[in-house]
Structure formats: C-alpha cells, structure tokens
Design a protein around this motif. Structure first.
Motif, PDB file in Angstrom:
ATOM      1  N   GLY A 176      22.263  -3.154   0.883  1.00  0.00           N
ATOM      2  CA  GLY A 176      23.029  -4.014   1.781  1.00  0.00           C
ATOM      3  C   GLY A 176      24.490  -3.647   1.815  1.00  0.00           C
ATOM      4  N   THR A 177      25.008  -3.193   0.686  1.00  0.00           N
ATOM      5  CA  THR A 177      26.418  -2.806   0.588  1.00  0.00           C
ATOM      6  C   THR A 177      26.672  -1.424   1.167  1.00  0.00           C
ATOM      7  N   ASN A 178      25.775  -0.491   0.874  1.00  0.00           N
ATOM      8  CA  ASN A 178      26.012   0.911   1.235  1.00  0.00           C
ATOM      9  C   ASN A 178      25.418   1.331   2.565  1.00  0.00           C
ATOM     10  N   LYS A 179      24.372   0.634   3.011  1.00  0.00           N
ATOM     11  CA  LYS A 179      23.713   0.982   4.291  1.00  0.00           C
ATOM     12  C   LYS A 179      23.374   2.473   4.344  1.00  0.00           C
ATOM     13  N   SER A 180      22.813   2.982   3.262  1.00  0.00           N
ATOM     14  CA  SER A 180      22.566   4.424   3.141  1.00  0.00           C
ATOM     15  C   SER A 180      21.125   4.808   3.475  1.00  0.00           C
ATOM     16  N   ASN A 181      20.357   3.900   4.057  1.00  0.00           N
ATOM     17  CA  ASN A 181      18.944   4.123   4.333  1.00  0.00           C
ATOM     18  C   ASN A 181      18.705   4.446   5.801  1.00  0.00           C
ATOM     19  N   LYS A 182      17.997   5.539   6.051  1.00  0.00           N
ATOM     20  CA  LYS A 182      17.627   5.914   7.415  1.00  0.00           C
ATOM     21  C   LYS A 182      16.467   5.060   7.926  1.00  0.00           C
ATOM     22  N   ARG A 183      15.464   4.826   7.076  1.00  0.00           N
ATOM     23  CA  ARG A 183      14.391   3.906   7.442  1.00  0.00           C
ATOM     24  C   ARG A 183      14.851   2.475   7.173  1.00  0.00           C
ATOM     25  N   SER A 184      14.238   1.538   7.854  1.00  0.00           N
ATOM     26  CA  SER A 184      14.585   0.136   7.668  1.00  0.00           C
ATOM     27  C   SER A 184      13.911  -0.420   6.417  1.00  0.00           C
ATOM     28  N   LEU A 185      14.614  -1.308   5.751  1.00  0.00           N
ATOM     29  CA  LEU A 185      14.135  -1.896   4.503  1.00  0.00           C
ATOM     30  C   LEU A 185      13.968  -3.403   4.665  1.00  0.00           C
ATOM     31  N   ILE A 186      12.822  -3.902   4.262  1.00  0.00           N
ATOM     32  CA  ILE A 186      12.583  -5.337   4.160  1.00  0.00           C
ATOM     33  C   ILE A 186      12.533  -5.694   2.681  1.00  0.00           C
ATOM     34  N   PHE A 187      13.323  -6.686   2.289  1.00  0.00           N
ATOM     35  CA  PHE A 187      13.319  -7.168   0.909  1.00  0.00           C
ATOM     36  C   PHE A 187      12.660  -8.543   0.901  1.00  0.00           C
ATOM     37  N   ALA A 188      11.504  -8.649   0.240  1.00  0.00           N
ATOM     38  CA  ALA A 188      10.728  -9.887   0.264  1.00  0.00           C
ATOM     39  C   ALA A 188      10.538 -10.422  -1.145  1.00  0.00           C
ATOM     40  N   LEU A 189      10.957 -11.665  -1.354  1.00  0.00           N
ATOM     41  CA  LEU A 189      10.675 -12.379  -2.594  1.00  0.00           C
ATOM     42  C   LEU A 189       9.608 -13.407  -2.287  1.00  0.00           C
ATOM     43  N   PHE A 190       8.459 -13.265  -2.946  1.00  0.00           N
ATOM     44  CA  PHE A 190       7.264 -14.025  -2.589  1.00  0.00           C
ATOM     45  C   PHE A 190       7.120 -15.302  -3.417  1.00  0.00           C
ATOM     46  N   SER A 191       6.667 -16.352  -2.736  1.00  0.00           N
ATOM     47  CA  SER A 191       6.268 -17.582  -3.410  1.00  0.00           C
ATOM     48  C   SER A 191       4.754 -17.592  -3.582  1.00  0.00           C
ATOM     49  N   ALA A 192       4.275 -18.483  -4.452  1.00  0.00           N
ATOM     50  CA  ALA A 192       2.838 -18.760  -4.633  1.00  0.00           C
ATOM     51  C   ALA A 192       2.018 -17.544  -5.044  1.00  0.00           C
ATOM     52  N   GLU A 193       2.652 -16.573  -5.683  1.00  0.00           N
ATOM     53  CA  GLU A 193       1.888 -15.461  -6.247  1.00  0.00           C
ATOM     54  C   GLU A 193       0.977 -15.961  -7.357  1.00  0.00           C
ATOM     55  N   GLU A 194       1.525 -16.832  -8.196  1.00  0.00           N
ATOM     56  CA  GLU A 194       0.756 -17.336  -9.326  1.00  0.00           C
ATOM     57  C   GLU A 194      -0.413 -18.223  -8.887  1.00  0.00           C
ATOM     58  N   LYS A 195      -0.396 -18.690  -7.663  1.00  0.00           N
ATOM     59  CA  LYS A 195      -1.467 -19.543  -7.154  1.00  0.00           C
ATOM     60  C   LYS A 195      -2.595 -18.745  -6.514  1.00  0.00           C
ATOM     61  N   GLY A 196      -2.370 -17.434  -6.332  1.00  0.00           N
ATOM     62  CA  GLY A 196      -3.392 -16.601  -5.698  1.00  0.00           C
ATOM     63  C   GLY A 196      -2.850 -15.649  -4.656  1.00  0.00           C
ATOM     64  N   LEU A 197      -1.643 -15.153  -4.842  1.00  0.00           N
ATOM     65  CA  LEU A 197      -1.007 -14.187  -3.935  1.00  0.00           C
ATOM     66  C   LEU A 197      -0.800 -14.753  -2.529  1.00  0.00           C
ATOM     67  N   TYR A 198      -0.592 -16.067  -2.420  1.00  0.00           N
ATOM     68  CA  TYR A 198      -0.524 -16.674  -1.091  1.00  0.00           C
ATOM     69  C   TYR A 198       0.701 -16.223  -0.296  1.00  0.00           C
ATOM     70  N   GLY A 199       1.834 -16.038  -0.970  1.00  0.00           N
ATOM     71  CA  GLY A 199       3.035 -15.627  -0.251  1.00  0.00           C
ATOM     72  C   GLY A 199       2.899 -14.245   0.365  1.00  0.00           C
ATOM     73  N   SER A 200       2.402 -13.309  -0.408  1.00  0.00           N
ATOM     74  CA  SER A 200       2.245 -11.946   0.114  1.00  0.00           C
ATOM     75  C   SER A 200       1.090 -11.854   1.106  1.00  0.00           C
ATOM     76  N   LYS A 201       0.037 -12.623   0.895  1.00  0.00           N
ATOM     77  CA  LYS A 201      -1.053 -12.643   1.876  1.00  0.00           C
ATOM     78  C   LYS A 201      -0.544 -13.131   3.234  1.00  0.00           C
ATOM     79  N   HIS A 202       0.259 -14.202   3.193  1.00  0.00           N
ATOM     80  CA  HIS A 202       0.817 -14.749   4.424  1.00  0.00           C
ATOM     81  C   HIS A 202       1.685 -13.730   5.143  1.00  0.00           C
ATOM     82  N   LEU A 203       2.630 -13.105   4.405  1.00  0.00           N
ATOM     83  CA  LEU A 203       3.571 -12.190   5.053  1.00  0.00           C
ATOM     84  C   LEU A 203       2.879 -10.916   5.519  1.00  0.00           C
TER      85      LEU A 203
END
Length: 339
Positions: A176-203
């Motif tokens: 975010g500070t350097n903007k040194s990436n040619k490809r686009s980056l998505i940074f995802a912090l997932f909820s409900a992983e401990e319940k059954g990967l629900y956050g990542s399944k949803h996204l």
C-alpha cells in the motif's frame, strides 16, 4: 486453523495465561507507524534484505492488540472481532490500501450471525498485468471464551491466527505504501474460519461469480513460532499441487519453503482458507505455515498467548516474503503452475 486437533493426541503441559476478563474499550489504537530505514522504504530487494521493512517491535504492537484479553478471543460475531476489524481497517486506510468493495466490509451471506471479512485492494501499476489478481489472506477470527484451563478462559488465538493476520497487515502496509506491484493485490482477512471456512467460502464464491481473473491465492496461518530442526523456514500446504515452493525459493535465494509430512498426513491443504479458492477457481492456492504439532503446545487452548510468540521470527517471515511476493506480482508471465 479450522479445528482438526482431534485427529491427533497431544499430551503436553499447558502454560497459564491471563485470567481477568476486562471491559472492552471504545478506543481503537492506531496501528504502529512504519519502522524507519536509510533512504526511505523502496521496492528494493537488497534493501529489504539488509534493513528489513518491518521489525519485532512493529509486529509486537499488532499482536499485543489483536491477541489481547480485551478482544476476548475474537469469536465470530462478537464485540472483540468487531474491534479487531476496526484495527485492520484503520491500518488499511492509513497505508494506501483501498476498500475492494464500497467499504472494507464484506458481509457473509452464509453465516447465521452478523459477520464479515475485511477486504482491501492495491491496484496493479501495469496496464496489462493489473487485470490479473493475487489474493493474500489470513483469518482474523478465533474461538473466543472457552472452558477454563488453569483458571484462564480466554482463547486469545495469538498463533491462531493473530500471527497470520499480522503478517498480512505488514504485507498490505508494504504494498500500500510502495505501490510496487504490477498485478493487482487483494488483501483479505477472513471471519468464521474456525466455524468451517465460511468467510473464505463466501468470498471465493462471490469473486468467482464476478469473473475475477485470479492468478493465485496465498494464505498465512500460524506463523508465530519457528519450525524446529528443519532445512526450510516455512512450509506450504498442498506442496505437490503446484510449483509454488520452487518459485518462492528462487525469489528468496534460499530454501524458504519446504514440504511437511504432517501437513500431508492430516490433509491441512483442505483445512484453511486457501481451499475454497482452489475449489472455486482451480488455481494455485496454498497456505504458508510454521505450525506442525511439534513446535507449539497450545492449539485451540487458552495458553495460545502473545507471550509464546517469537516476534523476531515473525518479522523475518514478512521481510523474507516481500521480495517473493513482489517477484510473483511483477513477473512478465504467470510462473506458478498447477502440477
């Protein structure tokens, strides 16, 4: 990591954590500023290797908040995880990481309680490659308040997974500070992983339905303590499913990534947030990890406290991964291939 400790028997002494249930605060602390270095912080592999982008103090400030008793174990849908989300969003906002959607909140459509992922975005700086996406993730939830052990009932989740969350926060701060990436980056912090990967399944489902051009998904899980007596620094789950380890080691100029027989034995590839993206997109999707059941005694226990973490090691994880991710993001071709 999604609950699989029942697969093995662990007979180890548990350390006593803090026991006092504290009142939550309405004040969210500011994430730590960038550590200073000579000539500023440039997208320069040699400089990163010599001075380091992050340090133990910065990592420790993230960890001391995210795994504090104040957040009461960051259970999905709790006040504590709301506080963790606010901290993550503030760091994104302060360091040039834009919301991927209209806001940083990505509300889960598949979970009974109100819950959401926190999703940020750093667009690529190349006219062609910016349409290819790399998703960098970790889960920020844990299991909350549990049956007391030695008088301690808060499962702070320092290693699982404030450690992976802190790693992703520092990587997001760098790009975010350097903007040194040619490809686009998505940074995802997932909820409900401990319940059954629900956050990542949803996204994963949501992004797939939106026809996202996902190149690879790189996940971080339980990176808080080093591996013991290994010839590599981290392992990846699903080691043989792609050539990711080879690509990482080439950019790191060392054997940064190895394989884990434990990970294969207990099929850890399917037990963290990489897996829904593998299922939805069929692209290389792996979890970087330093936990193999031999080097940490407090999985899903109240003893998973900040005091058990190795901040120097965690800073090395970030500093070693930056040139790797930068290389992957900037390579002219998609080097990571499914086997």
């Amino acid at each position: 990591m999604q609950k699989f400790i029942s697969l093995i028997l662990v007979s180890l002494a548990l350390a006593c954590g803090s026991t006092k249930m504290v009142q939550t605060s309405d004040v969210i602390p500011s994430p730590p500023p960038a550590p200073s270095g000579p000539d500023g912080l440039k997208a320069d592999t040699e400089k990163i290797a010599s001075i380091g982008f992050t340090d133990a103090k910065t990592i420790g400030e993230h960890m001391n908040y995210l795994a504090s008793d104040e957040l009461k174990g960051r259970d999905t849908g709790s006040e504590g995880i709301e506080m963790a989300a606010a901290y993550i969003e503030k760091l994104f906002e302060n360091n040039g990481v834009e919301p991927y959607y209209e806001s940083y909140h990505d509300t889960l459509s598949n979970y009974k309680k109100p819950a959401y992922n926190v999703v940020g975005f750093v667009g690529g700086n190349d006219a062609q490659l910016k349409d290819e996406y790399i998703l960098i993730g970790a889960h920020y939830d844990h299991i909350g308040v549990v049956k007391p052990e030695n008088g301690d009932y808060i499962a702070n989740g320092a290693n699982d997974n404030a450690s992976g969350t802190s790693t992703v926060l520092e990587l997001a701060r760098y790009f975010g500070t350097n903007k040194s990436n040619k490809r686009s980056l998505i940074f995802a912090l997932f909820s409900a992983e401990e319940k059954g990967l629900y956050g990542s399944k949803h996204l994963a489902k949501k992004l797939h339905e939106a026809d996202l051009n996902l190149y690879t998904m790189l996940n971080f899980e339980m990176t808080g303590v080093p591996l013991r007596v290994k010839d590599h620094f981290l392992y990846i789950t699903g080691y043989g499913k792609s050539n990711l380890a080879e690509i990482c080691n080439n950019y790191a100029n060392e054997k940064l990534i190895g394989r884990s027989l434990i990970a294969k034995q207990y099929n850890l590839f399917q037990r963290s947030d990489n897996y829904p993206f593998y299922k939805e997109f069929g692209v290389p999707s792996h979890t970087y990890c330093a936990f193999d059941f031999t080097n940490f005694d407090y999985y899903h226990k109240p003893g998973d406290e900040v005091s058990e973490m190795d901040f120097e090691h965690m800073a090395k994880v970030v500093n070693k991964m930056i040139p790797v991710l930068e290389g992957i993001a900037n390579a002219p071709n998609q080097e990571i291939k499914m086997n």
